[in-house]
Enzyme design. Structure first.
Site, mmCIF file in Angstrom:
data_model
loop_
_atom_site.group_PDB
_atom_site.id
_atom_site.type_symbol
_atom_site.label_atom_id
_atom_site.label_comp_id
_atom_site.label_asym_id
_atom_site.label_seq_id
_atom_site.Cartn_x
_atom_site.Cartn_y
_atom_site.Cartn_z
ATOM 1 N N TRP A 102 0.833 -1.209 0.000
ATOM 2 C CA TRP A 102 0.000 0.000 0.000
ATOM 3 C C TRP A 102 0.862 1.250 0.000
ATOM 4 O O TRP A 102 0.494 2.257 -0.620
ATOM 5 C CB TRP A 102 -0.970 -0.027 1.178
ATOM 6 N N ASP A 169 -0.868 6.770 6.634
ATOM 7 C CA ASP A 169 -1.931 5.813 6.328
ATOM 8 C C ASP A 169 -2.015 4.854 7.504
ATOM 9 O O ASP A 169 -1.143 4.011 7.700
ATOM 10 C CB ASP A 169 -1.602 5.073 5.031
ATOM 11 N N LYS A 193 -11.010 -2.241 8.927
ATOM 12 C CA LYS A 193 -10.095 -2.997 9.783
ATOM 13 C C LYS A 193 -10.530 -2.890 11.248
ATOM 14 O O LYS A 193 -10.892 -3.876 11.867
ATOM 15 C CB LYS A 193 -8.663 -2.472 9.644
#
Length: 356
Positions: A102, A169, A193
């Site tokens: 990511w 992030d 999440k």
């Protein structure tokens, strides 16, 4: 049989959240309407959005410190694009730390906007650690990092001190551990999440950071326009925002981040101790950088894979296979996963050892 959900995301959420949101699907706030069909402009939902934004700042300790919270759409991947649009000046420079899939995705998007410096990368070691002792250029417009790497099972335990804005992030570990969140100028996190279902992304941004790039930013990508519209610039993900609010309320009732951090540390210690003790298994991440959210590990003897897979499935465990980039297994231990579920996995690992 009780299921023990180790899915990496969308993932486990608290049982009481499921129960409350299930009732809201049938009848939200005794309105006679479902949460799935109410207007996002209705008084009931505006109250949900206002509380969700306020509570996210409260949990992070950022209320009254110049930050705005937004609930947007497009996932963290959209923020890969929105961040440089809003922070990278024309003819400016961005700096990024490359710690996984990511992070590299974010770097790719930034490169489309201007000079992008990768200050360090662990790609050559298949991202099995967090790079150390790197320098952040002081003339960059911002520094971007990824706090937890879901696929590779690594987590940043410390963050660099720098004189430029820090963007993080936190998709897979937000609300899971105590940090001085005021050290970050912009935080974003996909909800699926630790917060809620897929479909909404939390963005927390220091307002004074915005409006300085000299760029003509498309309205849907402009943080300032979303702030002005109070996260209602376009129709928000009503169901996902409401479920995220319920999850944050649950977290606050547990004692907030300090309380859940202790539980998360106990879960991680229980599983990593077994991985290290059991001669049949080995971890894939460097020990000092192991994630408390995502434990990645391998069977040393792949011929035992079929037996082990049968055992954990019979124990009611779900979502354990690792990502193809790493192989083996990945146990995602987000906030709502109880310690009991980790004990079930550890017991299966012990049982495999005894039977081998």
């Amino acid at each position: 049989m009780k299921k023990h959900n180790y899915s990496a995301g969308p993932c486990i959420l608290p049982q009481e959240v499921f129960e409350k949101v299930a009732q809201a699907v049938l009848n939200f706030n005794d309105s006679g309407l479902s949460i799935l069909e109410i207007s996002h402009r209705s008084k009931d939902f505006v109250a949900v959005m206002d509380e969700a934004r306020a509570l996210s700042l409260e949990l992070l300790g950022l209320e009254g410190k110049g930050y705005q919270a937004l609930f947007l759409q497009g996932g963290a991947s959209m923020e890969f694009l929105r961040v440089p649009y809003n922070l990278l000046k024309e003819n400016g420079k961005a700096s990024y730390l490359d710690t996984g899939t990511w992070a590299s995705g974010a770097i790719k998007e930034a490169k489309a906007f201007g000079e992008t410096v990768v200050v360090a990368s662990s790609k050559e070691e298949n991202y099995n650690h967090i790079p150390k002792n790197f320098e952040v250029p002081s003339d960059a417009d911002y520094f971007h990092c990824t706090s937890n790497n879901t696929i590779f099972g690594t987590q940043m335990k410390s963050f660099p001190t720098t004189n430029i804005p820090v963007v993080c992030d936190m998709s897979s570990d937000i609300f899971s551990r105590q940090l001085d969140f005021s050290k970050f100028d912009l935080i974003y996190a996909g909800a699926q999440k630790n917060m809620g279902p897929a479909g909404v992304t939390l963005v927390v941004v220091k307002e004074e950071l915005l409006g300085k790039t000299g760029r003509n930013i498309p309205s849907i990508l402009d943080y300032e326009k979303h702030i002005k519209a109070e996260s209602m610039y376009n129709t928000p993900a009503v169901f996902a925002v409401y479920t995220s609010l319920l999850t944050m309320q649950w977290l606050k009732n547990q004692g907030g981040i300090p309380a859940i951090e202790k539980i998360n540390e106990a879960k991680a210690k229980l599983l990593y101790d077994e991985i290290d003790r059991n001669p049949l298994f080995e971890g894939t991440a460097v020990k000092e950088d192991r994630s408390n959210m995502n434990a990645t590990f391998l069977l040393k003897d792949e011929s035992q894979t079929e037996t082990f897979d049968k055992m954990w499935k019979e124990a009611g465990i779900s979502g354990l296979p690792g990502h193809r980039s790493v192989g083996g297994y990945r146990a995602s231990m987000y906030n709502a996963l109880p310690l009991e579920s980790v004990q079930v996995l550890v017991d299966v690992m012990k049982k495999l050892e005894v039977g081998s």
